[in-house]
Scaffold this motif. Structure first.
Motif, PDB file in Angstrom:
ATOM      1  N   TRP A 187      47.933  19.407  36.017  1.00 29.43           N
ATOM      2  CA  TRP A 187      48.700  18.203  35.742  1.00 29.43           C
ATOM      3  C   TRP A 187      48.865  17.462  37.064  1.00 29.43           C
ATOM      4  O   TRP A 187      48.614  18.019  38.136  1.00 29.43           O
ATOM      5  N   GLN A 239      35.428  19.379  35.409  1.00 33.40           N
ATOM      6  CA  GLN A 239      36.097  20.668  35.288  1.00 33.40           C
ATOM      7  C   GLN A 239      36.607  21.126  36.650  1.00 33.40           C
ATOM      8  O   GLN A 239      36.067  20.744  37.688  1.00 33.40           O
ATOM      9  N   CYS A 263      39.349  25.163  33.924  1.00 32.70           N
ATOM     10  CA  CYS A 263      40.096  24.319  33.008  1.00 32.70           C
ATOM     11  C   CYS A 263      39.471  22.933  33.027  1.00 32.70           C
ATOM     12  O   CYS A 263      38.692  22.606  33.922  1.00 32.70           O
ATOM     13  N   PRO A 311      40.653  19.327  33.421  1.00 35.92           N
ATOM     14  CA  PRO A 311      41.815  18.505  33.764  1.00 35.92           C
ATOM     15  C   PRO A 311      41.725  17.111  33.143  1.00 35.92           C
ATOM     16  O   PRO A 311      40.635  16.617  32.858  1.00 35.92           O
ATOM     17  N   PRO A 312      42.870  16.472  32.992  1.00 31.50           N
ATOM     18  CA  PRO A 312      42.874  15.096  32.488  1.00 31.50           C
ATOM     19  C   PRO A 312      42.329  14.138  33.560  1.00 31.50           C
ATOM     20  O   PRO A 312      42.309  14.475  34.752  1.00 31.50           O
ATOM     21  N   PRO A 313      41.907  12.953  33.154  1.00 31.00           N
ATOM     22  CA  PRO A 313      41.337  11.986  34.109  1.00 31.00           C
ATOM     23  C   PRO A 313      42.249  11.668  35.292  1.00 31.00           C
ATOM     24  O   PRO A 313      41.775  11.506  36.422  1.00 31.00           O
ATOM     25  N   GLU A 314      43.559  11.592  35.057  1.00 36.89           N
ATOM     26  CA  GLU A 314      44.470  11.265  36.168  1.00 36.89           C
ATOM     27  C   GLU A 314      44.510  12.381  37.207  1.00 36.89           C
ATOM     28  O   GLU A 314      44.688  12.127  38.396  1.00 36.89           O
ATOM     29  N   TRP A 315      44.342  13.633  36.783  1.00 38.61           N
ATOM     30  CA  TRP A 315      44.272  14.760  37.725  1.00 38.61           C
ATOM     31  C   TRP A 315      42.994  14.651  38.558  1.00 38.61           C
ATOM     32  O   TRP A 315      43.024  14.819  39.776  1.00 38.61           O
TER      33      TRP A 315
END
Length: 166
Positions: A24, A90, A102, A104-108
């Motif tokens: 996150w 990833q 994992c 991660p989301p684009p912002e991460w």
């Protein structure tokens, strides 16, 4: 009858239980997004959550990461046996003898690209409610990741983000 002290028993990945790595990002003190990784066990090892916690503590200390100690800055320790590979959307956390990945989301991904590193919190505290495939509310993540019990039972590491391109 003789017994083998637990410190000399071979390390078994199964003793960790189910290991989860959750990415996150959030605003840091410098007002820019910080990419975080939270690593924890569900506490579901055969011998229970206490065994998972002991196995994680051993894994961390065997890799030079103090539990409940000072921040380890991997950007200043190139020989640190813990790594972070970010490639093809990833994130892969490596630490002998395990590899966990994992998505991660684009912002991460944007935050790690901007900073060049991520902040890892690898805790010995089990979080059975946050199983893979189950949605975690932001409030629940903040409560667990920010709890003193979680933070004091964790290794804290700044990990440089590496890629296959160099």
């Amino acid at each position: 009858m003789t017994s083998t002290p637990s410190a000399t028993r071979p390390f078994r990945l199964a003793d960790l239980g189910t290991l989860v790595v959750m990415p996150w990002s959030g605003e840091a003190a410098d007002r820019a997004d910080m990419p975080y990784l939270l690593a924890y066990s569900l506490g579901d090892a055969a011998d229970g959550p206490e065994a998972s916690a002991a196995a994680i503590e051993r894994l961390l200390t065997d890799n030079g990461l103090p539990v409940g100690g000072d921040l380890v800055d991997g950007t200043e320790r190139p020989s640190l046996p813990v790594g972070l590979l970010v490639e093809a959307g990833q994130a892969v956390l490596t630490m002998a003898p395990l590899k966990a990945q994992c998505v991660p989301p684009p912002e991460w991904l944007a935050a790690v690209k901007s900073r060049g590193y991520a902040y890892l919190v690898f805790t010995t505290r089990a979080w059975p409610e946050a199983a893979p495939g189950r949605a975690v509310a932001p409030e629940a993540l903040a409560a667990f990741a920010g709890a003193d019990e979680t933070l004091k039972a964790a290794a804290h590491v700044v990990l440089p983000a590496r890629s296959l391109r160099g």
